[in-house]
Motif scaffolding. Sequence first.
Motif, PDB file in Angstrom:
ATOM      1  N   LEU A  59       0.856  -1.195   0.000  1.00 46.69           N
ATOM      2  CA  LEU A  59       0.000   0.000   0.000  1.00 46.69           C
ATOM      3  C   LEU A  59       0.889   1.242   0.000  1.00 46.69           C
ATOM      4  CD1 LEU A  59      -2.930   1.160   0.318  1.00 46.69           C
ATOM      5  CD2 LEU A  59      -2.493   1.174   2.797  1.00 46.69           C
ATOM      6  N   ARG A  60       0.650   2.123  -0.957  1.00 46.66           N
ATOM      7  CA  ARG A  60       1.428   3.355  -0.986  1.00 46.66           C
ATOM      8  C   ARG A  60       0.593   4.525  -0.466  1.00 46.66           C
ATOM      9  NH1 ARG A  60       3.250   6.767  -5.517  1.00 46.66           N
ATOM     10  NH2 ARG A  60       2.493   8.354  -4.066  1.00 46.66           N
ATOM     11  N   GLY A  61       1.270   5.605  -0.140  1.00 42.66           N
ATOM     12  CA  GLY A  61       0.589   6.823   0.289  1.00 42.66           C
ATOM     13  C   GLY A  61       1.652   7.794   0.775  1.00 42.66           C
ATOM     14  N   THR A  97       6.159   4.672   1.917  1.00 41.65           N
ATOM     15  CA  THR A  97       5.968   6.116   1.850  1.00 41.65           C
ATOM     16  C   THR A  97       7.287   6.784   1.497  1.00 41.65           C
ATOM     17  OG1 THR A  97       4.730   7.923   2.896  1.00 41.65           O
ATOM     18  CG2 THR A  97       6.470   6.942   4.216  1.00 41.65           C
ATOM     19  N   GLU A  98       7.156   7.973   0.952  1.00 37.92           N
ATOM     20  CA  GLU A  98       8.344   8.702   0.508  1.00 37.92           C
ATOM     21  C   GLU A  98       8.936   9.534   1.641  1.00 37.92           C
ATOM     22  OE1 GLU A  98       7.689  11.126  -2.969  1.00 37.92           O
ATOM     23  OE2 GLU A  98       9.664  12.067  -2.802  1.00 37.92           O
ATOM     24  N   VAL A  99      10.256   9.558   1.705  1.00 36.03           N
ATOM     25  CA  VAL A  99      10.917  10.487   2.632  1.00 36.03           C
ATOM     26  C   VAL A  99      11.624  11.550   1.803  1.00 36.03           C
ATOM     27  CG1 VAL A  99      11.204   8.769   4.446  1.00 36.03           C
ATOM     28  CG2 VAL A  99      13.036   9.098   2.778  1.00 36.03           C
ATOM     29  N   ALA A 119      11.655  10.905  -7.237  1.00 33.20           N
ATOM     30  CA  ALA A 119      12.437  11.327  -8.399  1.00 33.20           C
ATOM     31  C   ALA A 119      13.235  12.593  -8.108  1.00 33.20           C
ATOM     32  CB  ALA A 119      11.497  11.555  -9.575  1.00 33.20           C
ATOM     33  N   ARG A 120      12.604  13.519  -7.385  1.00 37.14           N
ATOM     34  CA  ARG A 120      13.258  14.806  -7.119  1.00 37.14           C
ATOM     35  C   ARG A 120      14.423  14.701  -6.141  1.00 37.14           C
ATOM     36  NH1 ARG A 120       8.480  14.586  -8.160  1.00 37.14           N
ATOM     37  NH2 ARG A 120       7.440  15.882  -9.712  1.00 37.14           N
ATOM     38  N   ASN A 121      14.515  13.575  -5.473  1.00 33.52           N
ATOM     39  CA  ASN A 121      15.598  13.388  -4.499  1.00 33.52           C
ATOM     40  C   ASN A 121      16.593  12.301  -4.893  1.00 33.52           C
ATOM     41  OD1 ASN A 121      15.468  15.207  -2.204  1.00 33.52           O
ATOM     42  ND2 ASN A 121      13.409  14.383  -1.893  1.00 33.52           N
ATOM     43  N   GLU A 170      11.319   2.926 -12.408  1.00 34.24           N
ATOM     44  CA  GLU A 170      11.227   3.839 -13.563  1.00 34.24           C
ATOM     45  C   GLU A 170       9.866   4.524 -13.493  1.00 34.24           C
ATOM     46  OE1 GLU A 170      12.670   5.218 -16.213  1.00 34.24           O
ATOM     47  OE2 GLU A 170      10.767   5.855 -17.088  1.00 34.24           O
ATOM     48  N   ARG A 171       9.861   5.862 -13.568  1.00 39.71           N
ATOM     49  CA  ARG A 171       8.612   6.627 -13.419  1.00 39.71           C
ATOM     50  C   ARG A 171       8.456   7.718 -14.478  1.00 39.71           C
ATOM     51  NH1 ARG A 171       9.039  11.632 -13.362  1.00 39.71           N
ATOM     52  NH2 ARG A 171       7.763  12.191 -11.574  1.00 39.71           N
ATOM     53  N   GLY A 172       9.181   7.536 -15.585  1.00 35.00           N
ATOM     54  CA  GLY A 172       9.061   8.521 -16.661  1.00 35.00           C
ATOM     55  C   GLY A 172      10.110   9.598 -16.542  1.00 35.00           C
ATOM     56  N   VAL A 202       7.929  -0.428 -12.224  1.00 35.31           N
ATOM     57  CA  VAL A 202       7.528   0.722 -13.038  1.00 35.31           C
ATOM     58  C   VAL A 202       6.333   1.425 -12.401  1.00 35.31           C
ATOM     59  CG1 VAL A 202       6.431   1.358 -15.237  1.00 35.31           C
ATOM     60  CG2 VAL A 202       8.469  -0.109 -15.231  1.00 35.31           C
ATOM     61  N   ASP A 203       6.393   2.730 -12.400  1.00 35.04           N
ATOM     62  CA  ASP A 203       5.278   3.569 -11.951  1.00 35.04           C
ATOM     63  C   ASP A 203       4.714   4.268 -13.190  1.00 35.04           C
ATOM     64  OD1 ASP A 203       3.761   5.784 -11.246  1.00 35.04           O
ATOM     65  OD2 ASP A 203       5.149   6.550  -9.758  1.00 35.04           O
ATOM     66  N   PRO A 204       3.634   3.716 -13.743  1.00 31.21           N
ATOM     67  CA  PRO A 204       3.095   4.325 -14.963  1.00 31.21           C
ATOM     68  C   PRO A 204       2.325   5.612 -14.667  1.00 31.21           C
ATOM     69  CG  PRO A 204       1.737   2.448 -14.329  1.00 31.21           C
ATOM     70  CD  PRO A 204       2.862   2.532 -13.328  1.00 31.21           C
TER      71      PRO A 204
HETATM   72  C1  PEP Z   1       4.912   9.931  -5.805  1.00 28.79           C
HETATM   73  O1  PEP Z   1       5.187   8.736  -5.848  1.00 28.79           O
HETATM   74  O2  PEP Z   1       3.836  10.380  -5.379  1.00 28.79           O
HETATM   75  C2  PEP Z   1       5.881  10.875  -6.388  1.00 28.79           C
HETATM   76  C3  PEP Z   1       5.990  12.125  -5.943  1.00 28.79           C
HETATM   77  O3  PEP Z   1       6.575  10.338  -7.390  1.00 28.79           O
HETATM   78  P1  PEP Z   1       7.859  10.875  -8.170  1.00 28.79           P
HETATM   79  O4  PEP Z   1       8.910  11.072  -7.150  1.00 28.79           O
HETATM   80  O5  PEP Z   1       8.141   9.764  -9.119  1.00 28.79           O
HETATM   81  O6  PEP Z   1       7.440  12.128  -8.871  1.00 28.79           O
END
Ligand code: PEP
Length: 376
Positions: A59-61, A97-99, A119-121, A170-172, A202-204
Amino acid sequence: MMSQLKLVGKKAEQSVFDLAGLVIGGKEIVLMGGPCAVESREQMIAAAETVRHSGGKVLRGGVFKPRTSPYSFQGLGEKGIDYLVQAAKDNNLMSVTEVIDTESLKLVQDKVDIIQIGARNMQNFQLLIEVGKVNKPVILKRGLAATVEEWLLAAEYILASGNPHVILCERGIRTYEPSTRNTLDLSAVVVAKQLSHLPVIVDPSHAAGRTDLIPALAKAAIAAGADGLLIETHPNPAEAKSDGGQSLTLEQFWQLATELVKVAESVGRTFAGPVKVQESLQSLRAEIDAVDADIVGLLAKRMKVVNKVAEHKTIDRIKDANREREVVERLSRLAQSLQCPPDLVKEIYNIVFDYGVKSQLHSKITVEGNVSEILR
Ligand code: PEP
Ligand code: MN
């Protein structure tokens, strides 16, 4: 440069991680899903149930959202972690979850099962070193403008700091093509697998930025050899606080999961797909959604005919109580024979007639001018 991939570089065998029961990098495809951002307990419960019913494992969020604009929703922070973790636990799912910095890492590292670097980090080297010291698997997203080599070297930072469990995502990437948010680089999946032993998912969603493309891209990703998918889904995408335009509805997520089963098989992989509980809540809801769409379609068709009828009536004859009574009686008898409560039909038709009359009056007024003028 590739010689720098001391730990990430290709080995005789691809790595298969067994993360407390979640096996990734093996034959089985891993489906991960959930909203872009955690918004409420209810939202996370609904998403978690769908991910589980769909055969998903994670589960993501997001609770700390690295938004492009400082004025966009920045996430619920610590409170959100609890919603995510609880909903995942209750549904036997792992949580991710993202840090965004060492501070947010400290807040989540003992609570969630998987840590995401966005991606930004991807080249936030200090953060990579810090997650390298944590005993939790890491999903490392490819930067918006990073080469495969830079991406793998970012992974190398994490492994070199002591954490072997990196899942590449991979997310584009940003290209000149404006029809999608980013361009999904499926060659990168193949190239990353050639150069490295790490699992690749992959994150489409973030690649496409549009729901309508997600199913096709998800299937293509599996065909290209991805070990899993990370897909955004939301109980009500129209009201989502972030990335609603690329979030699948829960029904669409479930539907896609059913379609992925055969795609996985066709490339020698497996995906169990939706749990085959007979008439699971999700499949019944999907059925109801389809029926509701039909009902609205038929109502639209009815309203069109109703408006045509207006052309054949004078304004004082628009409401015809006798005709209404006749129709309701006929439909009530029909309902009865179909074991549908006749009262339900009566109530609905009272509303339908009212709207019809209003709409006919409206078209008279706009087509033929002011009512009082007509009546004069
Ligand atoms: C996310 O997964 O919600 C996200 C911000 O993804 P990304 O870092 O790939 O833009
Ligand atoms: Mn998002």
